[in-house]
Design a protein around this motif. Structure first.
Motif, PDB file in Angstrom:
ATOM      1  N   UNK A 194       0.849  -1.194   0.000  1.00 10.76           N
ATOM      2  CA  UNK A 194       0.000   0.000   0.000  1.00 10.76           C
ATOM      3  C   UNK A 194       0.885   1.245   0.000  1.00 10.76           C
ATOM      4  N   UNK A 195       0.933   1.941  -1.118  1.00  8.05           N
ATOM      5  CA  UNK A 195       1.776   3.130  -1.239  1.00  8.05           C
ATOM      6  C   UNK A 195       1.382   4.180  -0.206  1.00  8.05           C
ATOM      7  N   UNK A 196       0.090   4.342   0.036  1.00 10.23           N
ATOM      8  CA  UNK A 196      -0.374   5.367   0.974  1.00 10.23           C
ATOM      9  C   UNK A 196       0.137   5.111   2.386  1.00 10.23           C
ATOM     10  N   UNK A 197       0.228   3.851   2.768  1.00 10.58           N
ATOM     11  CA  UNK A 197       0.748   3.508   4.097  1.00 10.58           C
ATOM     12  C   UNK A 197       2.198   3.966   4.223  1.00 10.58           C
ATOM     13  N   UNK A 198       2.989   3.722   3.194  1.00  9.27           N
ATOM     14  CA  UNK A 198       4.401   4.111   3.251  1.00  9.27           C
ATOM     15  C   UNK A 198       4.551   5.627   3.171  1.00  9.27           C
ATOM     16  N   UNK A 199       3.690   6.270   2.420  1.00  7.17           N
ATOM     17  CA  UNK A 199       3.714   7.735   2.341  1.00  7.17           C
ATOM     18  C   UNK A 199       3.435   8.340   3.716  1.00  7.17           C
ATOM     19  N   UNK A 200       2.461   7.798   4.425  1.00  6.60           N
ATOM     20  CA  UNK A 200       2.149   8.313   5.770  1.00  6.60           C
ATOM     21  C   UNK A 200       3.334   8.128   6.710  1.00  6.60           C
ATOM     22  N   UNK A 201       4.019   7.004   6.576  1.00  6.78           N
ATOM     23  CA  UNK A 201       5.214   6.766   7.390  1.00  6.78           C
ATOM     24  C   UNK A 201       6.278   7.824   7.107  1.00  6.78           C
ATOM     25  N   UNK A 202       6.552   8.091   5.839  1.00  7.78           N
ATOM     26  CA  UNK A 202       7.575   9.077   5.489  1.00  7.78           C
ATOM     27  C   UNK A 202       7.205  10.477   5.974  1.00  7.78           C
ATOM     28  N   UNK A 203       5.930  10.804   5.904  1.00  9.58           N
ATOM     29  CA  UNK A 203       5.491  12.141   6.318  1.00  9.58           C
ATOM     30  C   UNK A 203       5.685  12.370   7.813  1.00  9.58           C
ATOM     31  N   UNK A 204       5.723  11.289   8.581  1.00  8.43           N
ATOM     32  CA  UNK A 204       5.991  11.444  10.017  1.00  8.43           C
ATOM     33  C   UNK A 204       7.375  12.038  10.259  1.00  8.43           C
ATOM     34  N   UNK A 205       8.284  11.791   9.328  1.00  9.57           N
ATOM     35  CA  UNK A 205       9.652  12.270   9.497  1.00  9.57           C
ATOM     36  C   UNK A 205       9.865  13.705   9.078  1.00  9.57           C
ATOM     37  N   UNK A 206       8.883  14.307   8.407  1.00 11.68           N
ATOM     38  CA  UNK A 206       9.049  15.692   7.949  1.00 11.68           C
ATOM     39  C   UNK A 206       7.899  16.570   8.433  1.00 11.68           C
ATOM     40  N   UNK A 207       7.197  16.118   9.459  1.00 15.31           N
ATOM     41  CA  UNK A 207       6.097  16.915  10.004  1.00 15.31           C
ATOM     42  C   UNK A 207       6.651  18.169  10.674  1.00 15.31           C
TER      43      UNK A 207
END
Length: 216
Positions: A194-207
């Motif tokens: 699920x691309x969206x799941x990985x995108x949400x993970x990455x966004x945690x690092x640049x919040x």
């Protein structure tokens, strides 16, 4: 370690030879001459030839979908990224301390890809998730470090020990986002389709919250 291109070329040769053999174009010393080719034999030979031709696209950097998981890694995933996202290749460091040093200079968080040469799930993620346009764009905002843990030698042992000490596991793949000071922000074990799941993970690092912590 056999390169990706040599590995694929070997399988291309095998499937093409099998296809021609089933058609009777190649014969072994004790084979009899084929008077007719039955439908099952024709179907099998067509499948072998078609798959061999399909694998040829992988020699030129094209992604091979699910099959990429079973092939050796690219030197980087750059060729796939160019095809899938239209963006140029991203640079990856292979040294954790060098990555932290760059992060301290740039103020970016660090994205670590703990991977392995024999890890099929790692290959699948690199071929099918990393090149997705949104993932590729987010990865640009990190200092990217790729650490192989299953090779022989001190470097691989050091990478493996680093993973185990920080995350309590040596299972692959494992993705981690760290501050420039080496503190964990978050991590993602295993693979996802699920691309969206990985995108949400990455966004945690640049919040914004994380960014304010990094700037302190």
């Amino acid at each position: 370690i056999i390169s990706r291109e040599v590995f694929i070329a070997g399988w291309i040769a095998i499937f093409l030879l099998c296809g021609f053999y089933l058609l009777g174009k190649i014969r072994l010393p004790h084979d009899s001459v084929l008077d007719t080719i039955g439908p099952l034999r024709l179907l099998a030979s067509s499948g072998c030839l078609a798959f061999g031709l399909y694998l040829m696209t992988g020699l030129f950097g094209a992604p091979l979908g699910e099959w990429d998981a079973f092939f050796p890694p690219y030197g980087s995933y750059g060729e796939i990224a160019k095809i899938r996202s239209g963006e140029p290749e991203l640079a990856w460091r292979d040294d954790y301390e060098a990555g932290l040093a760059e992060a301290k200079t740039t103020g970016k968080p660090v994205f670590i890809d703990f991977t392995g040469y024999a890890c099929t799930n790692c290959r699948w993620m690199e071929a099918n998730i990393f090149p997705e346009k949104e993932v590729h764009a987010l990865l640009k905002q990190f200092v990217r470090v790729q650490l192989y843990t299953d090779g022989r030698g001190e470097k691989y042992k050091r990478n493996r020990d680093l993973q185990e000490a920080n995350f309590g596991t040596v299972a692959l793949p494992l993705y981690a986002i760290m501050t420039p000071g080496g503190k964990e922000i978050t991590h993602f074990p295993g693979m996802t389709r699920d691309v969206d799941v990985f995108v949400r993970f990455l966004k945690q690092g640049i919040s914004p919250t994380v960014a304010s912590v990094i700037r302190r």
